[in-house]
Design an enzyme around this catalytic site. Structure first.
Site, PDB file in Angstrom:
ATOM      1  N   HIS A 225     -19.261 -49.633  72.849  1.00  0.00           N
ATOM      2  CA  HIS A 225     -20.132 -48.537  72.412  1.00  0.00           C
ATOM      3  C   HIS A 225     -19.779 -48.075  70.998  1.00  0.00           C
ATOM      4  O   HIS A 225     -20.659 -47.826  70.172  1.00  0.00           O
ATOM      5  CB  HIS A 225     -20.011 -47.377  73.394  1.00  0.00           C
ATOM      6  N   ARG A 336      -0.908 -35.030  63.808  1.00  0.00           N
ATOM      7  CA  ARG A 336      -2.020 -35.330  62.880  1.00  0.00           C
ATOM      8  C   ARG A 336      -3.336 -34.816  63.439  1.00  0.00           C
ATOM      9  O   ARG A 336      -4.216 -34.379  62.675  1.00  0.00           O
ATOM     10  CB  ARG A 336      -2.099 -36.835  62.638  1.00  0.00           C
ATOM     11  N   TYR A 341      -7.794 -30.774  62.676  1.00  0.00           N
ATOM     12  CA  TYR A 341      -8.726 -29.745  63.130  1.00  0.00           C
ATOM     13  C   TYR A 341      -8.270 -28.325  62.776  1.00  0.00           C
ATOM     14  O   TYR A 341      -8.836 -27.358  63.260  1.00  0.00           O
ATOM     15  CB  TYR A 341      -8.940 -29.864  64.643  1.00  0.00           C
ATOM     16  N   ASP A 365      -2.106 -25.532  66.856  1.00  0.00           N
ATOM     17  CA  ASP A 365      -2.863 -25.332  65.622  1.00  0.00           C
ATOM     18  C   ASP A 365      -3.694 -24.062  65.767  1.00  0.00           C
ATOM     19  O   ASP A 365      -3.682 -23.405  66.808  1.00  0.00           O
ATOM     20  CB  ASP A 365      -3.746 -26.547  65.326  1.00  0.00           C
ATOM     21  N   GLY A 396     -11.776 -39.322  63.313  1.00  0.00           N
ATOM     22  CA  GLY A 396     -11.017 -40.523  63.623  1.00  0.00           C
ATOM     23  C   GLY A 396     -11.725 -41.373  64.654  1.00  0.00           C
ATOM     24  O   GLY A 396     -12.912 -41.231  64.908  1.00  0.00           O
ATOM     25  N   LEU A 399      -8.939 -42.229  69.519  1.00  0.00           N
ATOM     26  CA  LEU A 399      -7.903 -42.869  70.327  1.00  0.00           C
ATOM     27  C   LEU A 399      -6.528 -42.228  70.142  1.00  0.00           C
ATOM     28  O   LEU A 399      -5.595 -42.580  70.863  1.00  0.00           O
ATOM     29  CB  LEU A 399      -7.796 -44.361  69.982  1.00  0.00           C
TER      30      LEU A 399
END
Length: 444
Positions: A225, A336, A341, A365, A396, A399
């Site tokens: 997909h 990361r 975000y 965060d 990203g 994953l």
């Protein structure tokens, strides 16, 4: 000959054991006969020899004949008192054929359907001899014992079948069905012996394989997909580059999609590596505190580009056992993700603590967080929260957290996320080694 049935093999084994036991018991019986019973009968024969000799020497031939007659009617067979040459002292007949060859002094044998006994006096002047027909014991006498042995063997074989063979067949049937594609097949057992251990080992293996197969199938579908869209855009960009006068813009689009595919392939390779090393081959002592320091230094560059800062609080004194690279990837992906975000000029907190022999790493965060119903799904491959897709920094491949989860689980730890309002808090728990490590492992 190859025996294909364990029941037949068990039955034959028990019959073989019964046969060997019979031979052993027979050998034991013969030895007892020679060492215990025969000496007793020899003393008895000596007693009869002395009695017959006394009758002959004190009362003559007639008294000896009467004594022998009483012995014949009291015991089976015919009894004789012979001189040194084997002559019957009652009838004068030569019965030397009953005597053993010199220098033997005792004979106890069975031959030609007769039993023969001969016993010489200590001074060698007389022999006591007896002979009689061997009695035939009807086979019916032993039939109950034969049936008893056969019955015991049958019962033992049945118990062996119930206790060992049938459970093994059920395990074999479950393995066969699992091999045919029934991934939910498990062995139901409560046994604590080796057969139960085999069943539980199969269940653990089946659980692991089912999880891997289902995960890989889902991952393959997700990969298909995810690749469909950038490949379609590539195809359109190539067509546009051939027809458009602004080939630079088309090539830029092609480059972005190629970079996206390359990043996706890199993440797929990484998640396959994590999944393919469940036993942590080459496990070594891992200083988590040191790894976190290295990850924070590497991520500071990316955070400073956003005007963000990373603050670390707490210490971890003990080490974990596992793969340094896998743990690094897990912590780095979580950190990361938090940077990606986080709002510009915000801070990311990393707190460290040891609780009940575990390292607890919390990354928090101050971003938008995620909807409560999706908190458990953010660790699934390629899952993205819809609002996050509009983030200017990109989301990203989807994953990163999945790789982190698999790496943490490979170390028998756990990872979960919760909304911190504002922001997202990800908690990682990894078992530590609190006892001193062996020297060979510490320097592995």
């Amino acid at each position: 000959m190859r025996i294909k049935s364990l029941i037949v093999a068990t039955l034959l084994s028990m019959l073989f054991i019964a046969g060997v036991s019979f031979l052993v018991f027979q050998a034991i019986g013969n030895r007892m006969q020679r060492m215990t019973i025969d000496p007793t009968f020899n003393h008895f024969d000596q007693l009869q020899l002395d009695s017959a000799r006394e009758e002959y020497e004190q009362h003559g031939r007639q008294a000896l004949g009467d004594y022998m007659y009483r012995l014949d009617h009291t015991f089976r067979g015919v009894h004789y008192l012979l001189d040194a040459n084997g002559i019957d002292l009652v009838t004068g007949e030569n019965r030397s054929s009953l005597l053993p060859p010199p220098p033997e002094t005792i004979r106890r044998s069975r031959t030609h359907g007769q039993w023969i006994i001969a016993h010489r006096a200590p001074d060698g002047k007389f022999w006591f001899a007896a002979v009689g027909p061997l009695g035939r014991i009807p086979i019916e006498t032993f039939l109950p014992y034969y049936f008893l042995v056969i019955g015991v063997i049958a019962v033992l074989t049945w118990f062996a079948a119930i206790g060992v063979i049938f459970p093994l067949r059920r395990i074999a049937a479950s393995i066969a069905l699992f091999g045919q594609g029934d991934l939910s097949r498990r062995v139901k057992t409560q046994r604590l012996d080796e057969i139960g251990q085999v069943g539980r080992s199969f269940n653990q293996m089946a659980e692991r394989l089912e999880r891997l197969i289902v995960s890989e199938r889902r991952l393959l579908g997700d990969i298909s997909h995810e690749l469909r869209s950038p490949l379609a855009r590539l195809k359109f960009a190539i067509r546009l580059a051939r027809t458009s006068s602004d080939t630079g813009a088309a090539l830029d689009r092609i480059e972005r999609d190629v970079n996206r595919i390359a990043s996706l392939v890199s993440d797929i390779v990484e998640i396959t590596f994590v999944e393919g090393d469940p036993a942590l081959r080459g496990a070594e002592p891992v200083p988590i505190q040191q790894i976190i320091g290295e990850v924070v230094r590497d991520c500071n560059v990316e955070a400073e580009m956003r005007g963000c800062s990373i603050h670390v609080a707490g210490d971890l004194e003990h080490e974990a056992i596992g793969s340094r690279e896998l743990l690094r990837r897990a912590i780095e992906n979580v950190l990361r993700n938090a940077i990606r975000y986080s709002p510009d000029r915000s801070s990311i907190q990393v707190s460290l603590a040891e609780e009940k022999g575990n390292a607890v790493i919390v990354v928090r965060d101050h971003g938008p967080g995620v909807p409560t119903e999706t908190l458990t799904r953010i660790f699934d491959p390629f899952f993205r929260v819809e609002e996050s897709r509009s983030n200017t920094n990109g989301a990203g491949s989807g994953l990163g957290l999945s790789i982190a989860k698999r790496a943490v689980q490979a170390h028998h730890g756990c990872i979960k996320a919760e909304n911190a309002e504002p922001g997202l808090r990800v908690r990682i728990v990894i078992p530590l080694v609190t006892a001193p490590l062996p020297a060979d492992l510490h320097h592995a």
